[in-house]
Design a protein around this motif. Structure first.
Motif, mmCIF file in Angstrom:
data_model
loop_
_atom_site.group_PDB
_atom_site.id
_atom_site.type_symbol
_atom_site.label_atom_id
_atom_site.label_comp_id
_atom_site.label_asym_id
_atom_site.label_seq_id
_atom_site.Cartn_x
_atom_site.Cartn_y
_atom_site.Cartn_z
ATOM 1 N N GLU A 108 -8.885 -3.006 -1.990
ATOM 2 C CA GLU A 108 -9.574 -4.273 -2.223
ATOM 3 C C GLU A 108 -8.936 -5.040 -3.378
ATOM 4 N N ARG A 111 -5.778 -6.667 -2.000
ATOM 5 C CA ARG A 111 -6.116 -7.869 -1.245
ATOM 6 C C ARG A 111 -6.460 -9.022 -2.184
ATOM 7 N N ARG A 112 -7.139 -8.725 -3.256
ATOM 8 C CA ARG A 112 -7.483 -9.774 -4.218
ATOM 9 C C ARG A 112 -6.226 -10.365 -4.852
ATOM 10 N N LEU A 114 -3.319 -10.768 -3.556
ATOM 11 C CA LEU A 114 -2.730 -11.715 -2.614
ATOM 12 C C LEU A 114 -3.599 -12.954 -2.444
ATOM 13 N N GLN A 115 -4.891 -12.764 -2.360
ATOM 14 C CA GLN A 115 -5.802 -13.897 -2.186
ATOM 15 C C GLN A 115 -5.714 -14.872 -3.351
ATOM 16 N N HIS A 152 -3.150 -2.780 4.965
ATOM 17 C CA HIS A 152 -4.336 -3.264 4.247
ATOM 18 C C HIS A 152 -4.379 -4.778 4.093
ATOM 19 N N THR A 153 -3.233 -5.445 4.262
ATOM 20 C CA THR A 153 -3.208 -6.891 4.004
ATOM 21 C C THR A 153 -2.481 -7.705 5.064
ATOM 22 N N TYR A 155 0.610 -8.148 4.849
ATOM 23 C CA TYR A 155 1.733 -8.684 4.068
ATOM 24 C C TYR A 155 2.931 -7.743 4.165
#
Length: 265
Positions: A108, A111-112, A114-115, A152-153, A155
């Motif tokens: 998580e 992911r943050r 990248l976000q 997970h992403t 990416y």
């Protein structure tokens, strides 16, 4: 009247950032797209506009701007969340070289990253010294981490950093095979050795020049504590904070080749 509005906004920003002029984020109109990586000195008219350069061009064009890429190794970890808050408050984007097993523990946070507009690089699966491994061993360390990041992403990273900076022809060959450029560093404040925020801050500010890649670790709170003053000090000297890919944009970046900075040429 425009000058008064700008000054009012600047004062409000200073208050929000604890009064440090180096932490000021650039002013932008309501509805504008993402802000510049770091503060722009307010002048009338803007010098970049006078030279005929658009805001989009000057925002990340490190051929004409003083840019620096802050990079953070060994996460994602719980400490990374503290760093992400600091970077978000200042509109700064960085590059995170992640360890595969840490990705599995904290997907998580990855992911943050990248976000929030940061860049992700591969730092092996287990932080092994890749230069001591066979080609199959290097391939397993890097390939497994590539797969974890993608799973997970979605990416696909194009950058890697060998742990300890340990590389050789075997490592370079596998990196080339996997489409990964080797990203080293120009500035190492030894934050892993001296867990002292003041020492880390001083070394980064003393050693960093235009086009440099700076090595830090987001698993050490002492390093994270140094970041606000690093950002303030470098911003006061006119630096923009960009990702590694933004720093190297417009220059040849080849898989398997090693980079420590953006060349002046």
């Amino acid at each position: 009247m425009r000058r008064i509005v700008l000054m009012a906004g600047l004062i409000g920003t200073l208050v929000a950032c604890g009064g440090s002029g180096g932490d000021v984020k650039p002013m932008r109109a309501a509805g504008a797209v993402s802000p510049a990586p770091l503060p722009v000195t307010l002048k009338e008219p803007d010098p970049d506009v006078r030279r005929g350069l658009s805001p989009e061009y000057t925002r990340t064009n490190c051929a004409v701007l003083k840019c620096v890429a802050l990079t953070f190794d060994d996460g994602p970890a719980k400490e990374t969340e503290v760093l992400l808050r600091i970077l978000a408050q200042r509109g700064v984007r960085a590059t995170f070289f992640v360890v595969g097993r840490m990705v599995e523990e904290n997907p998580e946070i990855l992911r943050r990253e990248l976000q929030e507009g940061h860049e992700i690089g591969n730092h092996s699966w287990s932080h092994a010294s890749l230069a001591s491994l066979s080609p199959d061993g290097v391939r397993a360390e890097l390939g497994r981490t590539q797969a974890a990041i993608k799973a997970h992403t979605g990416y696909i990273s194009t950058l890697m950093r060998p742990p300890y900076g340990a590389t050789n022809e075997r490592v370079a060959a596998v990196a080339r095979e996997l489409g990964l450029a080797e990203i080293m560093w120009a500035v190492d404040p030894l934050d892993w050795q001296d867990r002292d925020a003041a020492k880390v801050r001083r070394r980064v500010l003393e050693q960093t020049g235009a086009g440099d890649i700076v090595l830090l670790h987001d698993i050490h709170l002492s390093s994270i504590e140094a970041v606000p003053e690093i950002l303030a000090g470098l911003a006061e000297r006119g630096y923009r904070f960009v990702t590694v890919s933004q720093l190297l944009a417009g220059t040849p970046v080849r898989p398997g080749h090693s980079y420590v900075e953006r060349s002046a040429t």
